[in-house]
Design a protein around this motif. Structure first.
Motif, short mmCIF file in Angstrom:
data_model
loop_
_atom_site.label_atom_id
_atom_site.label_comp_id
_atom_site.label_asym_id
_atom_site.label_seq_id
_atom_site.Cartn_x
_atom_site.Cartn_y
_atom_site.Cartn_z
N UNK A 67 -90.64 43.18 31.98
CA UNK A 67 -90.66 41.86 31.36
C UNK A 67 -90.24 40.78 32.35
N UNK A 68 -89.75 41.19 33.51
CA UNK A 68 -89.29 40.24 34.51
C UNK A 68 -90.38 39.98 35.54
N UNK A 69 -90.38 38.77 36.08
CA UNK A 69 -91.28 38.40 37.17
C UNK A 69 -90.59 38.72 38.48
N UNK A 70 -91.31 39.37 39.39
CA UNK A 70 -90.73 39.73 40.68
C UNK A 70 -90.44 38.49 41.51
N UNK A 71 -89.37 38.48 42.30
CA UNK A 71 -89.13 37.37 43.23
C UNK A 71 -90.26 37.29 44.24
N UNK A 72 -90.71 36.08 44.52
CA UNK A 72 -91.82 35.89 45.46
C UNK A 72 -91.75 34.50 46.05
N UNK A 73 -92.47 34.30 47.12
CA UNK A 73 -92.54 32.98 47.72
C UNK A 73 -93.22 32.04 46.74
N UNK A 74 -92.66 30.83 46.58
CA UNK A 74 -93.17 29.91 45.58
C UNK A 74 -93.42 28.56 46.21
N UNK A 75 -94.22 27.78 45.52
CA UNK A 75 -94.48 26.40 45.89
C UNK A 75 -93.83 25.52 44.85
N UNK A 76 -93.07 24.51 45.26
CA UNK A 76 -92.33 23.66 44.34
C UNK A 76 -93.28 22.70 43.67
N UNK A 77 -93.34 22.76 42.36
CA UNK A 77 -94.12 21.83 41.56
C UNK A 77 -93.30 21.45 40.35
N UNK A 78 -93.69 20.42 39.68
CA UNK A 78 -92.97 19.97 38.51
C UNK A 78 -93.61 20.56 37.26
N UNK A 79 -92.78 20.91 36.30
CA UNK A 79 -93.29 21.45 35.04
C UNK A 79 -93.70 22.90 35.19
N UNK A 80 -94.46 23.44 34.23
CA UNK A 80 -94.88 24.83 34.24
C UNK A 80 -96.38 24.91 34.19
N UNK A 81 -97.04 25.47 35.20
CA UNK A 81 -98.50 25.57 35.17
C UNK A 81 -98.93 26.69 34.23
N UNK A 82 -99.75 26.38 33.30
CA UNK A 82 -100.28 27.38 32.38
C UNK A 82 -101.56 27.96 32.96
N UNK A 83 -102.00 29.12 32.46
CA UNK A 83 -103.25 29.69 32.95
C UNK A 83 -104.40 28.72 32.76
#
Length: 721
Positions: A615-631
């Motif tokens: 149920x957890x998302x693995x730690x990974x390299x991310x790009x900083x964006x505002x809000x939550x991108x939906x599919x």
């Protein structure tokens, strides 16, 4: 009813012993397993036949009727719920003989298909966040349709003349491509997949409730038989009736599994639709102009599409049924009715896992370039012909099939073997013969499959070898079915009540009959074996049924036609898996240990290549964006978000409604992408509601509220392309 009356024979023997003590010395026999003197009540089989005769002492009608109502009718009710095909009497007879005569092999194939559909359902679940329920016009819904179609394709036999590697690449494009243009149709390939998935779901066979009712009838009969046997502790007839139920304990598991490995109402109709769709895809690919456009849209400069030329010589027909034309899928093979059927799904799923999904984990649909990986990912490279081979990982399913049938048969064997006269007799020996024949059929079938999978074996040799052994196995399965039918009939009417059968003369023990124990054994002698045999059979039956029911519940969201109901079911599946994850830790750690041991001994790649539910998302390299991108979604789609902020604990969250606004930029597949922005502090939805409608009908969703301060916007990975 018969020509022998053992009650009268025993009474006459005791009378003669009382009248003439020398009679016991002449005809009596000392039981080697009894320390007391048994000369006055025990005789050898030869003396029994001399004194009582060689006939059968059949049960009275009331006893026969009791066995019929307790076991025969429930077993017939279970068999009537088996997944037969309509208007195919010969196939129905052959399928019945296969399921009953070779239950271990049948269960092995069925459990393998269940594993494949379970992997499809899990990959759909893991493609997005734990608390996300995307709308119907999103990448998630499209992936759900694609993997469901793949799970259905897995139930059909692949045309043997097509190369497996070419077929796998064709299926990848047909299932996951968004940019392939179909010259023969006005609809896009995505629309065709949506329509095909909807048609297959509407044609899926219903009737799970009658299967459960038949299962409950069988379980109720088993409970009654247990109560009757232990209520009259020591009575031999009730013990043997209970053993009969234990012997058939694998049958409800086999029939119940058909609600997961489910067949369509009209399998040939579904096969025709699948072949027609694949024909359109093939025609589009062999068209040079369409192929060039497709290659450009899928980074064709880095992908070799020369394999498409190999398909031009093959005809994949989508013509109506009845025409004798070659097709990609030739016949229905679900529920283990076809030998040596591996299916097309697992190599494709394993390739997706190995290339991206297993490494990315939860929310893998957001992995960079995931669409390109799905369409053009390297085929499953661990076998020369990945769609037609014996996979060693099927050994797990084979072991489960052996355990299911062996556990129930072992319970029946213990009951009959240790019920006086102790020893291997007609009943216990008959049970053992049935299991041994089923095991030999399984070993023969798997050996033929394994040997004919070698690269050095020509297609012609493989074909006639499998055809020859298929005829032999068919006859053997019919014979084992007849043998099991005889066991049921003989126990029902009392054909086993002869001097030979009651003397248990098949093994080293036995060879005698104790008239004092012929119908009633002391409770002290019967209790231990009866408890052990009943426990072994019932535990095996219980675990088998529980596994099938859990898999049915966890996979139903994939085949549910109503999308909202499917999403609601998926939500409960996630909750169930999250709070029962501790149960799966033992097998997961066991598999991981085997992988590490294999890596240490043989080298190669360490770790698991398969996707593991979390149920957890693995730690990974991310790009900083505002809000939550939906599919990504098409215009007008609704996306439900219930996810907690993954980087902040639950007790740090507060109410923060999300406003979903449509983005006017178009994706490559002609669909609009959707994004979300957090609502300014202080703004709330209607009191007591998790969703509300405002601003010209746009949907507002918010997280569960707490009294903590507003947290900053989290960071998220970049959207996959």
């Amino acid at each position: 009813m018969g020509g022998v009356d053992f009650v009268k024979c025993a009474s006459d023997f005791r009378s003669n012993v009382t009248a003439n003590p020398a009679y016991a010395a002449t005809f009596g026999f000392q039981d080697p397993g009894n320390t007391t003197d048994t000369m006055n009540s025990t005789v050898t089989i030869a003396v029994c036949q001399l004194l009582c005769g060689k006939g059968r002492d059949y049960y009275a009608w009331d006893q026969v009727a009791s066995t019929i109502t307790t076991w025969v009718l429930p077993v017939i009710g279970i068999l009537l719920q088996a997944p037969y095909e309509s208007n195919k009497p010969l196939q129905t007879v052959l399928a019945t003989c296969r399921w009953i005569g070779s239950p271990i092999a049948s269960l092995s194939y069925i459990l393998w298909n269940i594993k494949v559909t379970a992997k499809c359902a899990m990959m759909v679940d893991m493609s997005v966040g734990y608390r996300e329920r995307p709308g119907q016009d999103t990448d998630f819904a499209e992936t759900r349709d694609s993997l469901y179609i793949l799970s259905v394709m897995n139930q059909y036999v692949l045309k043997p003349s097509l190369p497996g590697a070419v077929t796998e690449k064709l299926l990848r494009i047909a299932l996951f491509s968004e940019s392939l243009h179909l010259p023969t149709s006005r609809k896009t390939i995505v629309q065709h997949r949506m329509k095909l998935a909807a048609f297959i779901r509407s044609g899926r066979r219903r009737g799970a409730v009658p299967v459960f009712i038949s299962l409950m009838w069988f379980v109720f009969s088993l409970i009654l038989s247990i109560q009757q046997a232990f209520g009259t502790m020591g009575e031999n007839r009730t013990a043997h009736d209970l053993a009969l139920g234990c012997l058939l304990g694998w049958l409800p598991v086999l029939v119940l599994s058909s609600i997961v490995d489910r067949n369509p109402v009209v399998p040939d109709d579904i096969r025709g639709r699948l072949n027609k769709y694949l024909t359109m895809v093939r025609k589009a690919l062999v068209d040079s102009h369409t192929r060039q456009e497709f290659a450009r849209s899928n980074e064709g400069d880095r992908v070799d599409y020369s394999w498409i030329d190999d398909m031009e010589g093959y005809h994949l027909s989508g013509e109506p049924l009845g025409d004798e034309l070659d097709t990609l899928f030739t016949r229905f093979a679900g529920q283990g009715r076809v030998r040596w059927h591996y299916g097309v799904a697992h190599p494709i799923l394993a390739g997706i896992e190995d290339n991206s999904a297993a490494h990315y984990g939860r929310d893998w649909l957001r992995a960079p370039n995931i669409r390109h990986a799905l369409v053009n990912g390297a085929p499953y490279k661990y076998y020369n012909d990945p769609l037609r081979h014996f996979d060693p990982r099927e050994i797990w399913q084979i072991a489960c099939g052996i355990s299911l049938v062996g556990g129930t048969v072992a319970g029946a064997f213990i009951l009959s073997y240790l019920t006086p006269t102790v020893g291997l007799g007609c009943r216990s020996g008959g049970y053992l013969n049935f299991f041994v024949i089923a095991l030999v059929l399984l070993i023969t079938e798997m050996l033929v499959w394994w040997i004919t999978s070698f690269r050095s074996i020509t297609d012609e040799t493989k074909d006639w070898t499998r055809r020859l052994f298929a005829r032999f196995l068919c006859v053997a399965e019919a014979g084992n079915t007849a043998w099991l039918s005889y066991i049921v009939m003989a126990q029902t009417i009392g054909s086993y009540r002869t001097c030979d059968c009651m003397g248990s003369r098949w093994g080293g023990r036995g060879g005698y009959i104790n008239f004092d124990l012929i119908d009633q054994a002391p409770a002290s002698l019967a209790r231990g074996p009866w408890v052990a045999g009943t426990a072994v059979a019932c535990i095996t039956l219980g675990f088998g049924c529980a596994f099938i029911i859990v898999e049915w519940c966890c996979q139903s969201h994939l085949a549910t036609a109503d999308y909202l109901s499917a999403m609601n079911g998926l939500r409960w599946v996630r909750v169930f898996k999250r709070y029962t994850s501790w149960i799966r830790t033992i097998p997961d750690h066991t598999i991981e240990g085997f992988k590490i041991l294999k890596w240490m001994v043989f080298g190669g790649r360490d770790g698991r290549r398969s996707l593991v539910w979390s149920w957890k998302v693995k730690p990974r390299d991310v790009q900083v964006i505002q809000g939550r991108p939906l599919p990504r979604s098409r215009e007008g789609s609704a996306t439900i978000v219930e996810d907690d902020y993954p980087s902040v604990s639950r007790d740090r969250q507060r109410s923060s409604p999300l406003l979903k606004l449509p983005n006017q930029s178009m994706s490559g597949s002609g669909r609009r992408s959707s994004t979300t922005i957090p609502e300014p502090p202080g703004r709330r939805s209607r009191e007591g509601s998790n969703t509300s409608t405002d601003l010209d009908g746009y949907e507002l969703s918010r997280f569960p509220s707490t009294n903590d301060p507003l947290i900053p916007s989290p960071t998220y990975p970049k959207m996959g392309t």
